[in-house]
Motif scaffolding. Structure first.
Motif, short mmCIF file in Angstrom:
data_model
loop_
_atom_site.label_atom_id
_atom_site.label_comp_id
_atom_site.label_asym_id
_atom_site.label_seq_id
_atom_site.Cartn_x
_atom_site.Cartn_y
_atom_site.Cartn_z
N ASP A 88 8.65 0.74 -10.23
CA ASP A 88 7.27 0.47 -9.80
C ASP A 88 7.14 0.13 -8.31
O ASP A 88 6.04 0.01 -7.80
CB ASP A 88 6.68 -0.70 -10.62
CG ASP A 88 6.20 -0.25 -11.99
OD1 ASP A 88 5.93 0.96 -12.15
OD2 ASP A 88 6.10 -1.09 -12.90
N LEU A 89 8.27 -0.07 -7.65
CA LEU A 89 8.22 -0.45 -6.23
C LEU A 89 9.09 0.48 -5.41
O LEU A 89 10.29 0.62 -5.69
CB LEU A 89 8.73 -1.89 -6.08
CG LEU A 89 8.69 -2.46 -4.66
CD1 LEU A 89 7.28 -2.93 -4.31
CD2 LEU A 89 9.68 -3.61 -4.50
N PHE A 90 8.51 1.12 -4.41
CA PHE A 90 9.30 1.99 -3.54
C PHE A 90 8.54 2.23 -2.24
O PHE A 90 7.34 1.98 -2.15
CB PHE A 90 9.62 3.33 -4.24
CG PHE A 90 8.42 4.03 -4.81
CD1 PHE A 90 7.64 4.87 -4.03
CD2 PHE A 90 8.04 3.82 -6.14
CE1 PHE A 90 6.52 5.52 -4.56
CE2 PHE A 90 6.91 4.45 -6.68
CZ PHE A 90 6.16 5.29 -5.88
N THR A 91 9.30 2.70 -1.24
CA THR A 91 8.70 2.98 0.07
C THR A 91 8.84 4.47 0.34
O THR A 91 9.89 5.04 0.07
CB THR A 91 9.43 2.19 1.17
OG1 THR A 91 9.33 0.80 0.86
CG2 THR A 91 8.83 2.45 2.55
N PHE A 92 7.77 5.09 0.85
CA PHE A 92 7.93 6.48 1.31
C PHE A 92 7.39 6.60 2.73
O PHE A 92 6.62 5.77 3.20
CB PHE A 92 7.28 7.49 0.36
CG PHE A 92 5.77 7.49 0.33
CD1 PHE A 92 5.06 6.60 -0.46
CD2 PHE A 92 5.04 8.42 1.09
CE1 PHE A 92 3.66 6.62 -0.51
CE2 PHE A 92 3.65 8.45 1.05
CZ PHE A 92 2.96 7.54 0.25
N ILE A 93 7.85 7.63 3.40
CA ILE A 93 7.46 7.85 4.79
C ILE A 93 6.29 8.83 4.82
O ILE A 93 6.34 9.88 4.18
CB ILE A 93 8.63 8.43 5.63
CG1 ILE A 93 9.87 7.55 5.50
CG2 ILE A 93 8.21 8.63 7.09
CD1 ILE A 93 9.75 6.19 6.14
N LEU A 94 5.24 8.46 5.53
CA LEU A 94 4.05 9.31 5.64
C LEU A 94 3.72 9.43 7.13
O LEU A 94 3.10 8.54 7.71
CB LEU A 94 2.89 8.67 4.87
CG LEU A 94 1.57 9.42 4.85
CD1 LEU A 94 1.69 10.73 4.11
CD2 LEU A 94 0.48 8.56 4.21
N PRO A 123 7.08 -11.38 -0.18
CA PRO A 123 8.14 -11.41 -1.20
C PRO A 123 7.58 -10.77 -2.48
O PRO A 123 6.45 -11.04 -2.87
CB PRO A 123 8.40 -12.90 -1.42
CG PRO A 123 7.47 -13.64 -0.50
CD PRO A 123 6.47 -12.70 0.06
N VAL A 124 8.37 -9.91 -3.10
CA VAL A 124 7.89 -9.20 -4.29
C VAL A 124 8.30 -9.98 -5.54
O VAL A 124 9.50 -10.18 -5.77
CB VAL A 124 8.48 -7.78 -4.35
CG1 VAL A 124 8.02 -7.05 -5.61
CG2 VAL A 124 8.10 -7.00 -3.10
N PRO A 125 7.35 -10.42 -6.34
CA PRO A 125 7.71 -11.16 -7.55
C PRO A 125 8.56 -10.30 -8.48
O PRO A 125 8.40 -9.07 -8.49
CB PRO A 125 6.36 -11.47 -8.22
CG PRO A 125 5.31 -11.13 -7.23
CD PRO A 125 5.90 -10.20 -6.22
N THR A 126 9.44 -10.93 -9.23
CA THR A 126 10.32 -10.15 -10.11
C THR A 126 9.54 -9.51 -11.25
O THR A 126 10.05 -8.64 -11.94
CB THR A 126 11.46 -11.02 -10.66
OG1 THR A 126 10.88 -12.20 -11.21
CG2 THR A 126 12.45 -11.38 -9.58
N SER A 127 8.29 -9.91 -11.44
CA SER A 127 7.47 -9.24 -12.47
C SER A 127 7.06 -7.85 -12.00
O SER A 127 6.72 -6.98 -12.80
CB SER A 127 6.23 -10.08 -12.78
OG SER A 127 5.49 -10.32 -11.60
#
Ligand code: HEM
Length: 487
Positions: free
Chosen positions: A37-43, A340-344
């Motif tokens: 559910d969490l990722f980074t992409f380049i645009l 910070p990204v919660p572990t949920s």
């Protein structure tokens, strides 16, 4: 800090621009499959971090002001179109106050006066443009027709008499030029030495002057235009007592025009296309109208604003359309300080240390409520348009959906299940930037659709259209609907 996983791409700066741009939902679902559910992409040089699902929506749409900024993500696109001083060309605190002023114009009293006006526009449009005939099928282009009717009905109501009276070629040309500057290309490249950018800037100046002239005219004439948005904005002020300037009002009117036009015409087009594709549901809607408003002689009594709250099936058809065709597929913010990204949202990056991911300052974040809205893990037959999923046999919103919203009862009618920031259904967004046009959009859509349902039969004689993602909102590709007058 551990950064979210980076989506694989071949070309450094370009990144995933092509796959994301061509079909954002396919891209996001594919990435979710691979990265979670969490990722980074380049645009095109921007680092876009996506957080999906209700928890991801909550992280972004419920984000703190110190962490995420909408104005830093949008202003380069919107300010040249809307004009200066409002919306994303001012601090968030001012936008919040501007939204309150607009809400003041979206009052129940105003809405009551809008229903007959919208009905009149829809009826005139039907009689003068569509000209349905009993016993003979005719065809009309779904999106073109609905775009025209949307601007007619929005100007007859919110925008005001003067705008409605001046919907001529000049207005259309300016609108087209402004709209031509409100595209994904403009978002990617704020300023290119292209004719469309110059046309956009000229149209913005002319449109601003057009509204300011109306405002001056009203001040001088003292005319009574109580029920429209210009009147509401002319009589409102910031908390410290400062009134909106004429140019502020003009620019907010342009912003509202742009915010409502494509979103509403996309929704009515998709809804009509689904109804034409499902004559059984269309017939049920006709029965709903007959039951609630039918006179013994076969005619219908006029709709009122109160009546619109009691049309569960019509409401469900719009709601279901917004589920699988949410007009806005990507909601963006600029990251102003590390998040910070919660572990949920995503499992810890380094489980032994329980260390979570961090989205760093300078990234953009992207929420896509549409992904949760079409998630097969949340919705039964997620990709199928089924308005009945929203009502049980007694005609009330289904329990399963109420549970998605944390167990709160759904506020049926004008409320929606998407009030919270953590929900799998958010076609109008959530949090501080949530849409304030929802109830107006429903009012407009319901009145137009009810007018059509009462008077015409519809069918689709061609394959259901695919989606056009090349525009700012998710539109159907050109498709024609067949219609004829009811006997
Ligand atoms: C915000 C969707 C109609 C005015 C939004 C947002 C969404 C949305 C998703 C959140 C954007 C974000 O968080 O970045 C829709 C849909 C519509 C619709 C699906 C119709 C079906 C309208 C109409 C108006 C309007 C008719 C005006 C009368 C606004 C405004 C905002 C907004 C002022 C607030 C922007 C902000 O606070 O940053 N809308 N909208 N919308 N919409 Fe709508």
């Amino acid at each position: 800090p551990t950064l979210p996983p980076l989506v694989f791409h071949y070309i450094p700066w370009f990144g995933s621009a092509a796959t994301y741009g061509m079909d954002p939902y396919k891209f996001l679902f594919d990435c979710r499959e691979q990265y979670g559910d969490l990722f980074t992409f380049i645009l095109l040089g921007r680092r876009m971090t996506v957080a999906l699902g209700p928890k991801g929506n909550n992280l972004i749409l419920g984000g703190k002001l110190s962490q995420v900024s909408a104005e830093d993500a949008y202003t380069h696109l919107t300010t040249p179109v809307f004009g200066k001083g409002v919306v994303y060309d001012c601090p968030n605190e001012m936008l919040m106050q501007q939204k309150r002023m607009v809400k003041f114009g979206l009052s129940t009293e105003n809405f009551k006066s809008y229903v007959p006006l919208i009905k009149k526009e829809a009826t005139d449009f039907m009689n003068n443009e569509l000209k349905p005939v009993a016993g003979e099928w005719k065809q009309a282009h779904a999106l073109h027709s609905m775009a025209e009717l949307t601007i007619l009905t929005a100007s007859a109501t919110l925008q005001g008499k003067e705008v409605r009276g001046k919907l001529d070629k000049t207005f259309a040309r300016r609108y087209e030029a402004l709209d031509g500057g409100f595209t994904p290309i403009n978002f990617m490249f704020p300023n290119l030495p292209l004719p469309s950018y110059k046309k956009r800037d000229k149209a913005q100046r002319e449109m601003s002057e057009f509204y300011q002239e109306i405002i001056r005219g009203r001040r001088e004439g003292g005319a009574d235009h109580d029920h429209d948005m210009i009147a509401a904005l002319m009589s409102s002020a910031y908390r410290d007592g400062t009134p909106l300037s004429d140019s502020d009002i003009a620019h907010m009117m342009i912003a509202l025009l742009m915010a409502g036009q494509h979103t509403s015409s996309a929704t009515s087009s998709w809804t009509l296309l689904h109804l034409a594709d499902r004559p059984d549901v269309y017939e049920e809607l006709y029965q709903e109208q007959k039951e609630k408003f039918g006179n013994p002689d076969g005619t219908f009594r006029d709709l009122t604003y109160e009546d619109l709250k009691d049309l569960p099936l019509l409401d469900s058809c719009i709601r279901e359309t917004l589920r699988i065709h949410a007009p806005i597929h990507s909601i963006m913010r600029k990251v102003m300080s590390d998040i910070p990204v919660p572990t949920s949202v995503a499992a810890p990056a380094i489980p032994e240390k329980n260390a979570s991911y961090v989205i760093p300052e300078g990234h953009f974040v992207l929420a896509s409520p549409g992904v949760a809205q079409m998630d097969p893990k949340v919705w039964q037959d997620a990709s199928i348009w089924n308005p009945h999923r929203w009502v049980d046999e007694k005609g009330v919103a289904s329990k399963a959906l109420a549970e998605y919203d944390g167990g709160d009862k759904i506020d049926y009618g004008y409320g929606s299940v998407s009030k919270g920031t953590e929900s799998p259904y958010q076609p109008f967004g959530a949090g501080r930037h949530r849409c304030i046009g929802e109830s107006f959009a429903y009012l407009q859509l319901q009145t137009i659709l009810a007018t059509f349902i009462r008077n015409m039969e519809m069918k689709l004689e061609e394959p259901f259209p695919k989606t056009n993602y090349q525009t700012m909102v998710v539109l159907p590709l050109p498709a024609k609907i067949s219609y004829r007058l009811r006997k």
